[in-house]
Write a protein that holds these residues in place. Structure first.
Motif, short mmCIF file in Angstrom:
data_model
loop_
_atom_site.label_atom_id
_atom_site.label_comp_id
_atom_site.label_asym_id
_atom_site.label_seq_id
_atom_site.Cartn_x
_atom_site.Cartn_y
_atom_site.Cartn_z
N ASN A 192 -6.55 -1.38 17.56
CA ASN A 192 -6.10 -0.71 16.78
C ASN A 192 -4.60 0.01 15.62
O ASN A 192 -4.95 -0.26 14.98
N ALA A 193 -4.29 -1.10 16.37
CA ALA A 193 -1.99 -0.78 16.05
C ALA A 193 -1.89 -2.37 14.80
O ALA A 193 -1.44 -1.60 13.91
N ALA A 194 -2.95 -3.64 15.56
CA ALA A 194 -3.09 -3.78 14.00
C ALA A 194 -4.40 -3.57 12.83
O ALA A 194 -3.39 -3.82 11.59
N TYR A 195 -4.41 -2.11 13.16
CA TYR A 195 -5.82 -1.92 11.60
C TYR A 195 -4.72 -1.00 10.64
O TYR A 195 -4.47 -1.90 9.83
N ILE A 196 -4.14 -0.27 11.90
CA ILE A 196 -2.90 0.73 10.98
C ILE A 196 -2.31 -0.51 10.65
O ILE A 196 -1.08 0.70 9.81
N MET A 197 -1.47 -1.20 10.95
CA MET A 197 -0.56 -1.41 10.03
C MET A 197 -0.43 -3.15 9.72
O MET A 197 0.44 -3.06 8.09
N LEU A 198 -1.43 -3.78 9.64
CA LEU A 198 -1.48 -4.68 8.41
C LEU A 198 -2.73 -4.02 7.21
O LEU A 198 -2.48 -4.73 6.19
N VAL A 199 -3.80 -3.45 7.73
CA VAL A 199 -4.52 -3.48 6.55
C VAL A 199 -3.98 -2.91 5.24
O VAL A 199 -3.72 -3.29 4.39
N PRO A 200 -2.82 -1.82 5.02
CA PRO A 200 -2.28 -0.90 3.83
C PRO A 200 -1.89 -2.52 2.95
O PRO A 200 -0.61 -2.57 1.87
N LEU A 201 -1.05 -3.10 4.13
CA LEU A 201 -0.39 -4.49 3.80
C LEU A 201 -1.04 -5.97 3.11
O LEU A 201 -0.74 -5.71 1.96
N LEU A 202 -2.01 -5.97 3.64
CA LEU A 202 -2.92 -7.06 3.37
C LEU A 202 -4.18 -7.08 2.21
O LEU A 202 -4.65 -7.89 1.86
N HIS A 203 -4.79 -5.55 2.61
CA HIS A 203 -6.16 -5.13 1.73
C HIS A 203 -5.83 -5.32 0.00
O HIS A 203 -6.21 -5.95 -0.42
N PRO A 204 -4.77 -4.74 -0.01
CA PRO A 204 -4.82 -4.05 -1.82
C PRO A 204 -4.48 -6.18 -1.95
O PRO A 204 -4.36 -6.52 -3.47
N ILE A 205 -3.72 -7.06 -1.48
CA ILE A 205 -3.41 -8.53 -1.54
C ILE A 205 -5.28 -9.00 -1.97
O ILE A 205 -4.73 -9.36 -3.17
N ALA A 206 -5.57 -8.52 -1.49
CA ALA A 206 -6.51 -9.42 -1.33
C ALA A 206 -7.40 -8.87 -2.97
O ALA A 206 -8.01 -9.33 -3.50
N LEU A 207 -7.60 -7.41 -2.93
CA LEU A 207 -8.25 -6.27 -3.80
C LEU A 207 -7.42 -7.92 -5.38
O LEU A 207 -7.98 -7.85 -6.88
N SER A 208 -6.20 -7.76 -5.27
CA SER A 208 -5.83 -8.85 -5.98
C SER A 208 -6.18 -10.25 -6.49
O SER A 208 -5.69 -10.75 -7.85
N TYR A 209 -6.33 -10.43 -5.34
CA TYR A 209 -7.46 -12.14 -5.59
C TYR A 209 -8.46 -11.82 -5.65
O TYR A 209 -8.94 -12.77 -6.37
N GLY A 210 -9.44 -10.61 -6.32
CA GLY A 210 -10.15 -10.82 -6.74
C GLY A 210 -11.64 -10.84 -5.35
O GLY A 210 -12.80 -10.78 -5.90
N ILE A 211 -11.01 -10.66 -4.22
CA ILE A 211 -12.06 -10.79 -3.08
C ILE A 211 -12.34 -9.69 -2.65
O ILE A 211 -12.05 -8.25 -3.15
#
Length: 429
Positions: free
Chosen positions: A333-352
């Motif tokens: 849960n800590a990993a989701y809360i800390m890393l999703v806001p960081l890594l998810h937008p980058i994934a969108l920028s790659y068109g994933i």
């Protein structure tokens, strides 16, 4: 500032401070050296948890507790016994099918592993060696966050924002979840054949299967009603979770009649404790996320990642490596809360595809629940079955390997994840 927050968080976590408070204290120290005042802490915390979609988490937790206490595990086991019949490794297959069935009503690995350990642990230990018996339970329990409804997917969707729907992410887990369950059963067949264990279970009979289906149909209607309603747009995930609680109460009191009024205080207390842990993580992490955003960390990470690879597949592989390490040391849960806001937008920028990336993210951290030193499912099974972590990990490696195999298969062939959500109207962003 970002480096100071991470180092402070890691230091406090290593010395034993709870993860939520480690985040909060690291943010407090960082604020002392920033231009923001301390008043931002309560404002950010309240804004983070004051969310209607977030209410689905405590309701689904409560529904899972009610359904387990209502005796549905026993009915699922009896149905699985009837379906499997008398085959080599029958009890192992029954455990896997029971874990998959339990996943459709609970959505949590820890509670599923606990229930399966308590009910099937003694029988599995008699039928097989203790390490393999414990590994079966841990693997079956870990299906909980993969097959919908999934508490982990709700947390991910909340942290990812509007680009990911809970219903779409639920559906993304169906096909991979079935593949993993079938793979686990093949591993059990290989192991028991190699060791020469005898056939177990009752002889297969259509009459017995139909009889058990009749007894269990009311239980299996719960995921049909709840998940079907969410996916079909009849109600939101939060409303669906509340319906799940009412359904669980009705089943426990009037169908299985195993749930008593005297059980409710303990169930409510356990649900409240789990909810408070998740809520505290989200609240404190929101302050950390704000400070990291002010420090422009997301932009810096995005620039760094894109300097390493411009390939979407390369980015997903890089995230997989990061989450492999994170999953071994950080509670999911800590990993989701800390890393999703960081890594998810980058994934969108790659068109994933956001559902594709979201499912891979969740599956990666679910596997982390089976890997030491901070595999929470391992701790639960080891505690109940009285076995050392070293022994269970030796027996678990084929199951972990298979889950990583499915992870990479889903990474290389996105339709395995996205086909069903798209069929039901959840398209790519």
């Amino acid at each position: 500032m970002s480096l100071g927050i991470f180092l402070g968080f890691l230091l406090l976590g290593v010395i034993g401070m709870p993860i939520a408070f480690s985040l909060g204290f690291a943010a407090l120290v960082a604020l002392a050296f920033s231009d923001d005042g301390f008043a931002i802490i309560p404002l950010r915390m309240m804004a983070a948890v004051n969310s209607f979609p977030l209410m689905s988490i405590p309701f689904f937790i409560l529904a899972g507790e009610l359904m387990v206490k209502a005796g549905i595990v026993e009915r699922l086991i009896e149905l699985a016994n009837a379906v499997v019949g008398r085959v080599r490794g029958g009890l192992a297959h029954v455990t896997m099918l029971s874990g998959a069935g339990l996943a459709t009503v609970s959505g949590a690995a820890v509670s599923d592993a606990s229930a399966l350990s308590t009910i099937l642990g003694p029988s599995l230990t008699k039928a097989y060696d203790k390490p393999f018996a414990s590994a079966i339970i841990a693997a079956a329990g870990n299906l909980g966050p993969i097959i919908p409804p999934s508490g982990a997917m709700i947390v991910y969707a909340f942290m990812a924002g509007p680009s990911v729907s809970v219903g779409g992410l639920f559906m993304a887990g169906v096909v991979p979840g079935l593949i993993i369950t079938a793979g686990f059963m093949l591993i059990c067949t290989w192991y028991v054949t190699k060791r020469g264990y005898p056939a177990t279970g009752v002889a297969f009979s259509f009459a017995n299967v139909f009889a058990q289906l009749r007894r269990s149909i009311i239980i299996f209607m719960m995921p049909v009603v709840v998940i079907g309603g969410i996916v079909g747009g009849a109600f939101t995930a939060t409303e669906g979770s509340a319906i799940a609680v009412v359904y669980a109460l009705a089943v426990g009191f009037f169908v299985t009649r195993r749930l008593k009024v005297a059980d409710l205080p303990g169930i409510l207390l356990r649900s409240a404790i789990t909810t408070a842990m998740v809520g505290a993580l989200i609240a404190f992490a929101s302050v950390v996320t704000h400070l990291l955003t002010v420090d422009l960390l997301p932009m810096k990470v995005a620039a760094l990642v894109k300097s390493i690879t411009t390939s979407p597949l390369g980015y997903m592989a890089l995230v997989t490596v990061v989450l492999f390490v994170v999953g071994m040391f950080l509670e999911s849960n800590a990993a989701y809360i800390m890393l999703v806001p960081l890594l998810h937008p980058i994934a969108l920028s790659y068109g994933i595809d956001p559902l594709h990336f979201g499912f891979l993210f969740v599956l990666n951290l679910v596997i982390g629940m089976l890997t030491p030193p901070v595999g929470v499912v391992l701790f639960v099974v080891c505690s109940i079955n009285k076995i050392s972590m070293r022994e269970i990990v030796v027996a678990l490696w084929p199951f972990i390997t298979l889950m990583y195999g499915v992870l990479f298969l889903c990474m290389l062939f996105p339709p395995i994840v996205t086909w069903l959500p798209r069929l039901l109207g959840y398209g790519a962003a």
